[in-house]
Scaffold this active site. Structure first.
Site, PDB file in Angstrom:
ATOM      1  N   GLY A 161      54.186  12.285   7.119  1.00 46.11           N
ATOM      2  CA  GLY A 161      53.106  12.868   7.022  1.00 46.11           C
ATOM      3  C   GLY A 161      52.071  11.378   6.548  1.00 46.11           C
ATOM      4  O   GLY A 161      52.870  10.380   5.857  1.00 46.11           O
ATOM      5  N   ALA A 194      52.705  12.634  -1.956  1.00 46.15           N
ATOM      6  CA  ALA A 194      53.124  13.103  -0.795  1.00 46.15           C
ATOM      7  C   ALA A 194      52.132  14.353  -0.267  1.00 46.15           C
ATOM      8  O   ALA A 194      51.333  14.787   0.717  1.00 46.15           O
ATOM      9  CB  ALA A 194      54.373  13.527  -0.453  1.00 46.15           C
ATOM     10  N   MET A 241      61.476  17.560  -0.984  1.00 43.68           N
ATOM     11  CA  MET A 241      62.534  17.286  -0.526  1.00 43.68           C
ATOM     12  C   MET A 241      63.440  18.760  -0.560  1.00 43.68           C
ATOM     13  O   MET A 241      64.915  19.181  -0.133  1.00 43.68           O
ATOM     14  CB  MET A 241      63.367  17.176  -1.951  1.00 43.68           C
ATOM     15  CG  MET A 241      63.321  15.606  -2.681  1.00 43.68           C
ATOM     16  SD  MET A 241      63.777  14.999  -3.805  1.00 43.68           S
ATOM     17  CE  MET A 241      62.860  15.517  -5.554  1.00 43.68           C
ATOM     18  N   GLY A 271      58.015   5.712  -3.481  1.00 41.81           N
ATOM     19  CA  GLY A 271      57.127   6.557  -1.817  1.00 41.81           C
ATOM     20  C   GLY A 271      55.919   7.152  -3.054  1.00 41.81           C
ATOM     21  O   GLY A 271      56.612   7.704  -4.101  1.00 41.81           O
ATOM     22  N   GLY A 272      54.714   7.206  -2.468  1.00 36.73           N
ATOM     23  CA  GLY A 272      54.236   8.453  -3.187  1.00 36.73           C
ATOM     24  C   GLY A 272      53.084   7.799  -4.794  1.00 36.73           C
ATOM     25  O   GLY A 272      53.183   7.005  -4.580  1.00 36.73           O
ATOM     26  N   ASP A 273      53.738   8.805  -5.428  1.00 37.82           N
ATOM     27  CA  ASP A 273      53.139   8.924  -6.861  1.00 37.82           C
ATOM     28  C   ASP A 273      54.407   8.255  -8.016  1.00 37.82           C
ATOM     29  O   ASP A 273      55.229   9.106  -7.324  1.00 37.82           O
ATOM     30  CB  ASP A 273      52.265   9.955  -7.061  1.00 37.82           C
ATOM     31  CG  ASP A 273      52.558   9.786  -9.266  1.00 37.82           C
ATOM     32  OD1 ASP A 273      50.446   9.175  -8.800  1.00 37.82           O
ATOM     33  OD2 ASP A 273      52.518  10.053 -10.301  1.00 37.82           O
ATOM     34  N   PRO A 288       0.742  -1.290  -0.038  1.00 40.85           N
ATOM     35  CA  PRO A 288      -0.111   0.434   0.181  1.00 40.85           C
ATOM     36  C   PRO A 288       1.049   1.103   0.341  1.00 40.85           C
ATOM     37  O   PRO A 288       0.713   2.185  -0.241  1.00 40.85           O
ATOM     38  CB  PRO A 288      -0.525   0.091   1.042  1.00 40.85           C
ATOM     39  CG  PRO A 288      -0.068  -1.225   2.109  1.00 40.85           C
ATOM     40  CD  PRO A 288       0.458  -2.369   1.375  1.00 40.85           C
ATOM     41  N   LYS A 295      68.151   5.893  -1.246  1.00 37.53           N
ATOM     42  CA  LYS A 295      67.592   7.327  -2.138  1.00 37.53           C
ATOM     43  C   LYS A 295      67.092   7.807  -1.420  1.00 37.53           C
ATOM     44  O   LYS A 295      66.461   8.959  -0.967  1.00 37.53           O
ATOM     45  CB  LYS A 295      65.633   6.641  -2.589  1.00 37.53           C
ATOM     46  CG  LYS A 295      66.014   6.248  -4.012  1.00 37.53           C
ATOM     47  CD  LYS A 295      66.837   7.467  -4.666  1.00 37.53           C
ATOM     48  CE  LYS A 295      66.925   7.214  -6.416  1.00 37.53           C
ATOM     49  NZ  LYS A 295      65.775   7.024  -7.159  1.00 37.53           N
ATOM     50  N   ASP A 342      62.628   1.423  -2.615  1.00 41.48           N
ATOM     51  CA  ASP A 342      63.364   2.659  -1.423  1.00 41.48           C
ATOM     52  C   ASP A 342      63.312   3.532  -0.265  1.00 41.48           C
ATOM     53  O   ASP A 342      62.062   3.182   0.474  1.00 41.48           O
ATOM     54  CB  ASP A 342      63.685   3.412  -3.099  1.00 41.48           C
ATOM     55  CG  ASP A 342      62.593   4.011  -3.220  1.00 41.48           C
ATOM     56  OD1 ASP A 342      61.566   4.976  -2.071  1.00 41.48           O
ATOM     57  OD2 ASP A 342      62.218   4.403  -4.363  1.00 41.48           O
ATOM     58  N   ILE A 383      55.826  11.801  -9.612  1.00 39.00           N
ATOM     59  CA  ILE A 383      55.827  13.011  -9.303  1.00 39.00           C
ATOM     60  C   ILE A 383      56.996  12.760  -8.670  1.00 39.00           C
ATOM     61  O   ILE A 383      57.214  12.374  -7.599  1.00 39.00           O
ATOM     62  CB  ILE A 383      54.698  12.978  -8.377  1.00 39.00           C
ATOM     63  CG1 ILE A 383      53.679  13.427  -9.445  1.00 39.00           C
ATOM     64  CG2 ILE A 383      54.942  14.274  -8.194  1.00 39.00           C
ATOM     65  CD1 ILE A 383      52.009  13.976  -8.813  1.00 39.00           C
TER      66      ILE A 383
HETATM   67  N1  SAH Z   1      56.590  10.388  -5.201  1.00 43.30           N
HETATM   68  C1  SAH Z   1      56.926  11.272  -3.971  1.00 43.30           C
HETATM   69  C2  SAH Z   1      57.905  11.760  -3.751  1.00 43.30           C
HETATM   70  C3  SAH Z   1      59.508  11.659  -3.992  1.00 43.30           C
HETATM   71  S1  SAH Z   1      60.428  12.318  -3.407  1.00 43.30           S
HETATM   72  C4  SAH Z   1      56.059  11.402  -3.727  1.00 43.30           C
HETATM   73  O1  SAH Z   1      54.849  11.461  -5.326  1.00 43.30           O
HETATM   74  O2  SAH Z   1      55.566  11.605  -3.025  1.00 43.30           O
HETATM   75  C5  SAH Z   1      60.977  12.299  -2.102  1.00 43.30           C
HETATM   76  C6  SAH Z   1      60.218  13.757  -0.688  1.00 43.30           C
HETATM   77  O3  SAH Z   1      59.358  13.540  -0.672  1.00 43.30           O
HETATM   78  C7  SAH Z   1      60.383  13.567   0.746  1.00 43.30           C
HETATM   79  O4  SAH Z   1      61.337  14.452   0.811  1.00 43.30           O
HETATM   80  C8  SAH Z   1      59.135  14.366   0.912  1.00 43.30           C
HETATM   81  O5  SAH Z   1      59.533  16.047   0.404  1.00 43.30           O
HETATM   82  C9  SAH Z   1      58.337  14.229   0.480  1.00 43.30           C
HETATM   83  N2  SAH Z   1      57.288  12.772   1.409  1.00 43.30           N
HETATM   84  C10 SAH Z   1      57.502  11.846   0.873  1.00 43.30           C
HETATM   85  N3  SAH Z   1      56.649  11.316   1.530  1.00 43.30           N
HETATM   86  C11 SAH Z   1      55.960  11.585   2.565  1.00 43.30           C
HETATM   87  C12 SAH Z   1      55.777  11.905   3.239  1.00 43.30           C
HETATM   88  N4  SAH Z   1      55.082  11.340   4.250  1.00 43.30           N
HETATM   89  N5  SAH Z   1      55.536  12.930   4.652  1.00 43.30           N
HETATM   90  C13 SAH Z   1      56.578  14.224   4.064  1.00 43.30           C
HETATM   91  N6  SAH Z   1      57.150  14.362   2.868  1.00 43.30           N
HETATM   92  C14 SAH Z   1      57.005  13.234   2.813  1.00 43.30           C
END
Ligand code: SAH
Length: 456
Positions: free
Chosen positions: A411, A331, A382, A300-302, A43, A269, A247, A305
């Site tokens: 971070g 980062a 860096m 690390g990160g991308d 309903p 690195k 690294d 970049i």
């Molecule tokens: N390819 C990575 C960057 C490599 S250069 C990216 O895309 O994040 C390395 C630098 O990244 C470091 O010297 C610092 O400035 C930054 N970085 C990477 N990881 C980090 C973290 N957990 N906290 C703060 N800075 C970071």
């Protein structure tokens, strides 16, 4: 109760749902997603059910079910009213007329149940527990969701179209072995990575009875640190690697995801410790892939970049080694999110600029004038060692000395720290505090938002 999972054609069955509340809505949603066109009797119905009726994908009968209700023989009836007596009475009526029933409020007498489904159409994976432990089946479904790439359906379509070829080229007695080899080859991964031509080369070689090498390099971004910030794709490739080159920035917690027999190579690195020169890394990647290994280059990160990812794959491309690139959370994104500093904000910054503050010979040759843009956030990778110089140069090029600046230390990791100062006070702040790498610097008025937006 014993159960047998079967798969029914959605368009050949009559589905009837009695009820229009929350439970009914979920079932109706499941049925419609599967391509059924259910008849819904109630309903009142939820707004979602009403909109499905408006869209013409269900038939709605806005009435109370009564003792006259008829249920076609062989139809599937879902009883989902909130009135147990109504469910009892209609279940009996439906079963008397030769329909199959499913009710949520009492599983005992059910003819069918709804499994949890992972949908990668045409591939469907259903998980059920005879209705005994729905929380567990949901949990397993969620794990499968995370591990099966969304494009798996595409892979299923590809396999379907390949079957005809295989039937002609491979004797019936050898087909199972062919498919096993094909599934273990690089071809499925290449199809998922939209490299159809390369996948086809491998398929053709396998059809011709050859054993193509499965050597390949995955250049994978591991994100800023917190393992939860990995992508699903990164995780799958990490788990399937034969050998890994990683690294300093890769969190050891992420290395735990590797299989125990994956060979591991640390390639350094740290700023002052280049354990292995870049050329050496590039050559190793090529060498290992040519041995037929699945090589993981974890960064690390991308990787694109400030990660020299481009240089590494240039070498691979030149050597004809197949590779894939998986982006990671850089980062800047990770640190800004975990520090509560939005990189853009309508009231503060309309653009953001990523620069590297890596010093060559003690100086840092950044295009200073371009960096002093109002309403632009500056992110410096860096840059810890050169930060006093950077602050001084920014002020010398007319950025306000009071501009807020954040230093995000480690971070996204459990011991992340956010240090806030101004361009003028930061050099002294660094001198007087023990700050550890990695650190990321954020400059601009968005930094002031940290005080209200910090959440960790
Ligand atoms: N390819 C990575 C960057 C490599 S250069 C990216 O895309 O994040 C390395 C630098 O990244 C470091 O010297 C610092 O400035 C930054 N970085 C990477 N990881 C980090 C973290 N957990 N906290 C703060 N800075 C970071």
């Amino acid at each position: 109760m014993m159960t047998l999972p079967l798969v029914f054609r959605a368009d050949r069955r009559q589905f009837i749902v009695v009820g229009g509340g929350a439970v009914a809505t979920r079932k109706i949603h499941t049925l419609v997603t599967a391509g059924c066109h259910p008849l819904v009797i109630s309903p009142q119905v939820s707004p979602e059910v009403q909109s499905l009726a408006d869209a013409g994908v269900i038939t709605l009968s806005l009435k109370r079910v009564d003792l006259e209700q008829s249920y076609p023989f062989g139809s599937f009836v879902v009883l989902a009213t909130d009135d147990k007596a109504v469910n009892d009475e209609q279940a009996a009526r439906a079963q008397q007329q030769g329909a199959l029933i499913c009710r949520a409020d009492n599983q005992d007498n059910n003819d069918f149940i709804f499994p949890a489904v992972v949908d990668r159409s045409p591939l469907l994976i259903s998980v059920s527990s005879r209705g005994a432990a729905p929380a567990l089946t949901r949990h397993i479904k969620q794990r499968l969701e995370a591990f099966l790439p969304q494009q798996y359906g595409r892979l299923a379509n590809e396999v379907e179209s390949l079957r005809a070829q295989v039937k002609i080229a491979v004797a019936a007695s050898k087909r199972a072995a062919f498919w096993r080899q094909w599934m273990q080859s690089q071809a499925p991964d290449l199809i998922l990575a939209k490299q159809a031509a390369k996948a086809d080369e491998i398929t053709q070689a396998l059809l011709a009875g050859e054993h193509p090498s499965r050597g390949e390099v995955f250049l994978v971004g591991a994100g800023p640190g917190d393992p939860d910030l990995l992508t699903f794709r990164a995780l799958r490739l990490i788990q399937s690697a034969d050998v890994v080159f990683y690294d300093r920035l890769v969190n050891p917690a992420i290395m735990e995801f590797l299989s125990p027999d994956t060979e591991r190579f640390y390639v350094g690195k740290a700023r002052s410790d280049h354990s292995l020169p870049q050329d050496g890394i590039n050559q190793l990647l090529v060498q290992e892939a040519k041995k037929g290994k699945r090589v993981l280059r974890l960064k690390g990160g991308d990787p694109f970049i400030f990660g020299r990812g481009g240089e590494e794959i240039e070498e691979l491309a030149a050597a004809g080694v197949p590779f894939q690139v998986v982006p990671g959370i850089t980062a800047a994104s990770g640190c800004s999110a975990y520090a509560g500093i939005p990189l853009t904000h309508r009231d503060h910054a309309q653009s953001v600029r990523f620069v590297t503050g890596h010093l060559k010979d003690g100086t840092c040759d950044l295009p200073w004038a371009e960096l002093i843009h109002p309403s632009q956030t500056l992110v410096i990778y860096m840059g810890l060692a050169g930060l006093p110089h950077i602050c001084q140069q920014l002020i010398a090029h007319n950025m306000a000395a009071t501009t807020p600046i954040a230093l995000v230390e480690k971070g996204t990791l459990p011991d992340q720290k956010v240090h806030i100062a101004t361009l003028e006070t930061m050099p002294n702040y660094i001198e007087t505090h023990d700050i550890q790498a990695p650190t990321l610097t954020i400059v601009g008025s968005v930094v002031a938002l940290h005080e209200t937006l910090k959440w960790r």
